[in-house]
Design a protein around this motif. Structure first.
Motif, mmCIF file in Angstrom:
data_model
loop_
_atom_site.group_PDB
_atom_site.id
_atom_site.type_symbol
_atom_site.label_atom_id
_atom_site.label_comp_id
_atom_site.label_asym_id
_atom_site.label_seq_id
_atom_site.Cartn_x
_atom_site.Cartn_y
_atom_site.Cartn_z
ATOM 1 N N ARG A 279 0.869 -0.903 0.245
ATOM 2 C CA ARG A 279 0.167 0.316 -0.028
ATOM 3 C C ARG A 279 0.793 1.309 0.128
ATOM 4 N NH1 ARG A 279 -3.643 -0.868 5.128
ATOM 5 N NH2 ARG A 279 -1.736 -2.026 5.824
ATOM 6 N N GLU A 280 0.586 2.236 -0.147
ATOM 7 C CA GLU A 280 0.421 3.606 -0.269
ATOM 8 C C GLU A 280 1.131 3.998 1.191
ATOM 9 O OE1 GLU A 280 -1.573 6.194 -3.442
ATOM 10 O OE2 GLU A 280 -0.646 5.199 -4.638
ATOM 11 N N ARG A 281 0.374 3.663 1.694
ATOM 12 C CA ARG A 281 0.158 4.251 3.280
ATOM 13 C C ARG A 281 0.205 2.878 4.022
ATOM 14 N NH1 ARG A 281 -2.750 9.792 3.133
ATOM 15 N NH2 ARG A 281 -1.929 11.112 2.008
ATOM 16 N N GLY A 282 0.507 2.816 5.174
ATOM 17 C CA GLY A 282 0.079 1.875 6.109
ATOM 18 C C GLY A 282 1.314 0.653 5.518
ATOM 19 N N GLY A 283 2.142 0.591 5.087
ATOM 20 C CA GLY A 283 3.071 -0.487 4.413
ATOM 21 C C GLY A 283 1.729 -1.719 4.163
ATOM 22 N N PRO A 284 2.621 -3.111 4.337
ATOM 23 C CA PRO A 284 1.843 -4.457 3.055
ATOM 24 C C PRO A 284 1.091 -4.991 3.715
ATOM 25 C CG PRO A 284 3.754 -5.179 4.676
ATOM 26 C CD PRO A 284 3.665 -3.606 4.759
ATOM 27 N N ALA A 285 -0.418 -5.044 3.400
ATOM 28 C CA ALA A 285 -1.656 -5.890 3.666
ATOM 29 C C ALA A 285 -1.624 -7.225 2.713
ATOM 30 C CB ALA A 285 -2.645 -4.930 2.938
ATOM 31 N N GLY A 492 -8.833 1.296 1.342
ATOM 32 C CA GLY A 492 -7.775 1.429 1.810
ATOM 33 C C GLY A 492 -6.800 0.853 2.399
ATOM 34 N N LEU A 493 -7.577 -0.321 2.221
ATOM 35 C CA LEU A 493 -6.807 -1.831 3.457
ATOM 36 C C LEU A 493 -5.788 -2.505 2.259
ATOM 37 C CD1 LEU A 493 -9.476 -2.906 5.432
ATOM 38 C CD2 LEU A 493 -7.578 -2.012 6.076
ATOM 39 N N SER A 494 -6.724 -2.461 0.884
ATOM 40 C CA SER A 494 -5.972 -2.864 -0.249
ATOM 41 C C SER A 494 -5.894 -2.378 -2.009
ATOM 42 C CB SER A 494 -7.110 -4.108 -0.844
ATOM 43 O OG SER A 494 -8.000 -3.327 -0.990
ATOM 44 N N ALA A 495 -5.670 -1.170 -1.784
ATOM 45 C CA ALA A 495 -5.217 -0.080 -3.498
ATOM 46 C C ALA A 495 -4.184 -0.330 -2.811
ATOM 47 C CB ALA A 495 -5.803 0.906 -3.101
ATOM 48 N N GLY A 496 -3.217 -1.050 -3.450
ATOM 49 C CA GLY A 496 -1.805 -0.996 -4.268
ATOM 50 C C GLY A 496 -1.245 -1.688 -4.725
ATOM 51 N N ALA A 497 0.250 -2.022 -5.156
ATOM 52 C CA ALA A 497 0.514 -2.598 -6.314
ATOM 53 C C ALA A 497 0.485 -3.605 -5.334
ATOM 54 C CB ALA A 497 2.727 -2.395 -6.851
ATOM 55 N N VAL A 498 0.592 -5.264 -6.036
ATOM 56 C CA VAL A 498 0.237 -6.040 -6.350
ATOM 57 C C VAL A 498 1.838 -6.870 -6.429
ATOM 58 C CG1 VAL A 498 0.184 -8.971 -6.659
ATOM 59 C CG2 VAL A 498 -1.137 -7.270 -6.680
ATOM 60 N N ALA A 499 2.792 -7.490 -4.613
ATOM 61 C CA ALA A 499 3.918 -7.830 -4.439
ATOM 62 C C ALA A 499 4.020 -9.392 -5.262
ATOM 63 C CB ALA A 499 4.360 -7.427 -2.947
ATOM 64 N N SER A 500 3.511 -10.028 -4.966
ATOM 65 C CA SER A 500 3.197 -11.345 -4.972
ATOM 66 C C SER A 500 1.711 -11.611 -5.047
ATOM 67 C CB SER A 500 3.902 -12.288 -4.068
ATOM 68 O OG SER A 500 3.802 -12.217 -2.559
ATOM 69 N N SER A 501 1.627 -13.375 -4.919
ATOM 70 C CA SER A 501 0.178 -13.651 -5.681
ATOM 71 C C SER A 501 0.381 -15.167 -5.282
ATOM 72 C CB SER A 501 -0.879 -12.909 -6.477
ATOM 73 O OG SER A 501 -2.262 -13.460 -6.338
ATOM 74 N N ARG A 502 -0.244 -15.804 -3.957
ATOM 75 C CA ARG A 502 0.061 -17.526 -4.281
ATOM 76 C C ARG A 502 -1.039 -18.028 -4.541
ATOM 77 N NH1 ARG A 502 5.448 -17.692 -0.220
ATOM 78 N NH2 ARG A 502 7.239 -16.793 -1.851
ATOM 79 N N SER A 503 -1.157 -19.023 -4.727
ATOM 80 C CA SER A 503 -2.334 -20.423 -4.233
ATOM 81 C C SER A 503 -1.467 -21.957 -4.116
ATOM 82 C CB SER A 503 -2.566 -20.952 -5.783
ATOM 83 O OG SER A 503 -1.945 -21.654 -6.490
ATOM 84 N N VAL A 504 -2.444 -21.223 -2.274
ATOM 85 C CA VAL A 504 -2.350 -22.705 -1.358
ATOM 86 C C VAL A 504 -3.024 -23.588 -1.217
ATOM 87 C CG1 VAL A 504 -1.378 -23.157 0.295
ATOM 88 C CG2 VAL A 504 -0.933 -20.659 -0.133
ATOM 89 N N ARG A 505 -3.096 -25.048 -1.244
ATOM 90 C CA ARG A 505 -3.789 -25.807 -1.486
ATOM 91 C C ARG A 505 -4.074 -26.314 -0.540
ATOM 92 N NH1 ARG A 505 -3.515 -31.665 -5.269
ATOM 93 N NH2 ARG A 505 -5.229 -31.975 -5.653
ATOM 94 N N LEU A 506 -5.531 -26.923 -0.607
ATOM 95 C CA LEU A 506 -5.491 -27.488 1.509
ATOM 96 C C LEU A 506 -6.484 -28.992 0.861
ATOM 97 C CD1 LEU A 506 -7.207 -24.652 3.503
ATOM 98 C CD2 LEU A 506 -5.555 -25.539 3.343
ATOM 99 N N ARG A 507 -6.241 -29.854 1.725
ATOM 100 C CA ARG A 507 -6.545 -30.786 1.238
ATOM 101 C C ARG A 507 -7.239 -31.627 3.033
ATOM 102 N NH1 ARG A 507 -8.229 -33.108 -2.710
ATOM 103 N NH2 ARG A 507 -7.058 -35.017 -2.742
ATOM 104 N N ARG A 508 -7.887 -32.648 3.187
ATOM 105 C CA ARG A 508 -8.700 -32.771 3.733
ATOM 106 C C ARG A 508 -7.844 -33.964 4.227
ATOM 107 N NH1 ARG A 508 -13.831 -33.225 2.672
ATOM 108 N NH2 ARG A 508 -14.390 -31.224 3.373
ATOM 109 N N ALA A 509 -7.974 -34.954 5.723
ATOM 110 C CA ALA A 509 -6.999 -35.775 5.775
ATOM 111 C C ALA A 509 -8.253 -37.252 4.635
ATOM 112 C CB ALA A 509 -6.821 -35.446 7.288
ATOM 113 N N PRO A 510 -7.733 -37.894 4.294
ATOM 114 C CA PRO A 510 -8.141 -39.298 4.437
ATOM 115 C C PRO A 510 -9.377 -39.839 4.723
ATOM 116 C CG PRO A 510 -6.000 -39.693 3.799
ATOM 117 C CD PRO A 510 -5.782 -38.899 4.882
#
Length: 530
Positions: A279-285, A492-510
């Motif tokens: 974000r331009e103000r307030g650091g990363p979110a 205000g919480l989310s406007a800004g340059a995207v530094a990284s974007s990742r996908s995380v996979r979740l799995r339920r126990a068998p």
């Protein structure tokens, strides 16, 4: 409540309910002032007690000193005034709280949110026809759900009382004495004996115990489903390292449409997204995207996808008890530091999880949720959202958002935007001369199950909702005034340059048999979206 029509000749109509520009903000201030009067009343009573003690200590002094007599008289006079002040403060407290309740009831009525009527189980089909003959909206469907969960236990109680030989009490099992007029109450309570009077009173009190909320009904359904192993009740964990998303945007403008665009749609089964914004103000979110139900709504105990029907059951019946620790683990895997501000964006099931997480003290202790935006999410039973700015979008034609059986609990920090796309929900049968099987504007065709299913799916479609959100954000600012403060907070919480974007996979126990090497079939892939 405000409302308007989105920009353009074909813009969808919408209404807003809640937010910092709504009546709810004013009623919260009224309650704060009322609490001040309540504290003042208590303080005045304490002062009165001190004055009374001092006056009592001067009982014999006036006989010795004239000055003491004057002091005692002043103390008693002051005591009466302080007590009168305490009474006035207490009355102001009660009046302000009552006024806040009346104003909120009027606001809910203006938004089409009315209290559920006390309808018996046998009258439910007629009630459904009465509400749905001109098109069943999401709100009307929610009312029917609330009526149903109240009528079923009352019908059971009536049957038990009748079988036990108390038909008169069975008739009273559905009566809410608080809603009766004075003479009706007096007539009902006119006993032939004191014993009969007591039985009538106990029956009316028992009726209150039978009035369950949709949230309580969902909790009971979830407990039964887990006990019968209909819904999976297994741990959900991170599966594999996070992966970069090549299609991530370079920048977010802070709009709700931009935030919703980060929600996973297709791709890897069981994934969520974690996006870091400078974000331009307030650091990363960080913005977390939570998807809708994948793989259909039929329970599959062998499924390991946490966003399946069991995931939806976890959201609606267990306050995301299984999903919350998994999302926390996903954030830790993606390198999000504890204490970092989050914005949660969720569609359908993901929206319910998002609202649940905002009110989960255990989750927010590690990751404070500052903002939430949802679309097509049946999240009305999630009442606790902390201090997060919550903005929810839904459509009157999307009956999937009515499965919670409750409207969004609007407040200064939480608001909903309801779209009215032409018609609403289930429409009446085609008029004479109308093309057979054609859907009324915004409604559903009734030609057959396939047509109904197709129209239900279309009404809950993510892309269709996202298009309406974009139209809303391009509408006249005056029509969006109630929720402008929430929109600004989210930006205000989310406007800004995207530094990284990742996908995380979740799995339920068998499942236990699968873990032991059984050949039980695993739920097929294919992240079908709902």
């Amino acid at each position: 409540m405000t409302g308007g029509r989105a920009a353009g000749p074909d813009g969808v109509a919408f209404s807003t309910h809640g937010g910092p520009g709504s009546l709810y903000a004013e009623t919260e201030q009224m309650r704060a002032v009322a609490a001040g009067h309540d504290r003042a009343a208590g303080e005045a009573l304490r002062v009165a007690g001190t004055a009374e003690s001092a006056g009592a200590g001067l009982v014999r002094a006036p006989r010795v000193s004239p000055a003491a007599a004057v002091l005692q008289a002043r103390l008693w006079e002051g005591l009466e005034r302080v007590r009168a002040l305490s009474d006035r403060c207490a009355r102001m407290d009660r009046d302000l709280r009552a006024a806040a309740v009346r104003y909120e009831e009027a606001e809910r009525a203006a938004a089409g949110i009315v209290a559920a009527e006390d309808v018996g189980l046998g009258a439910l089909p007629l009630e459904a026809w009465r509400r749905g003959r001109d098109g069943l909206t999401t709100r009307e469907a929610e009312r029917l759900g609330e009526v149903a969960v109240q009528a079923v236990p009352e019908a059971v109680a009536s049957a038990v009382l009748t079988a036990a030989g108390f038909p008169a009490l069975a008739a009273l099992a559905r009566i809410d004495l608080k809603k009766l007029s004075w003479w009706q109450r007096k007539t009902l309570k006119r006993p032939v004996s004191r014993g009969a009077s007591r039985l009538v009173e106990e029956a009316s009190e028992g009726t209150e115990l039978l009035r369950v909320s949709p949230d309580e009904a969902w909790t009971a359904v979830g407990a039964v489903a887990r006990a019968l192993s209909i819904a999976a009740d297994r741990e959900v964990a991170v599966a594999g390292p996070p992966e970069d998303r090549p299609d991530a945007p370079a920048r977010l403008d802070g709009s709700a449409a931009d935030l919703l665009g980060l929600i996973p749609r297709g791709g890897v089964e069981g994934e969520l997204t974690v996006t870091r914004v400078e974000r331009e103000r307030g650091g990363p979110a960080w913005v977390v995207g939570l998807p809708g139900t994948q793989g259909g709504f039929a329970p599959d105990h062998a499924s390991r996808n946490p966003w399946d029907a069991s995931g939806l059951a976890d959201a609606l019946t267990a306050d995301s008890a299984a999903t919350a620790p998994a999302v926390r683990a996903a954030l830790e895997a993606a390198g999000v530091p504890h204490g970092a501000p989050l914005v949660l964006a969720g569609y359908s099931q993901g929206g319910v999880h998002a609202v649940n997480l905002a009110g989960d003290a255990g989750f927010t202790a590690a990751y404070p949720v500052a903002g939430v935006v949802t679309v097509a999410a049946p999240s009305g039973n999630a009442a606790r959202t902390g201090g997060a700015a919550v903005l929810e979008f839904s459509s009157d034609a999307d009956l999937a958002t009515a499965v919670d059986g409750a409207p969004v609990p609007a407040s200064r920090h939480r608001a909903e935007v309801v779209f009215h796309p032409g018609g609403q929900g289930w429409g009446p049968p085609p008029a004479p001369g109308e093309e057979p099987g054609a859907a009324p504007a915004g409604g559903f065709r009734t030609a057959g199950p396939d047509a109904v299913g197709e129209d239900l799916t279309a009404a809950h479609d993510f892309d269709g909702h996202l298009a309406m959100v974009r139209q809303f954000e391009a509408a006249d600012p005056a029509a969006r005034a109630e929720v402008a403060g929430l929109s600004a907070t989210l930006a205000g919480l989310s406007a800004g340059a995207v530094a990284s974007s990742r996908s995380v996979r979740l799995r339920r126990a068998p499942a236990p048999r699968e873990a032991a090497g059984s050949t039980s079939p695993v739920a097929p892939g294919g992240p079908g979206r709902r």
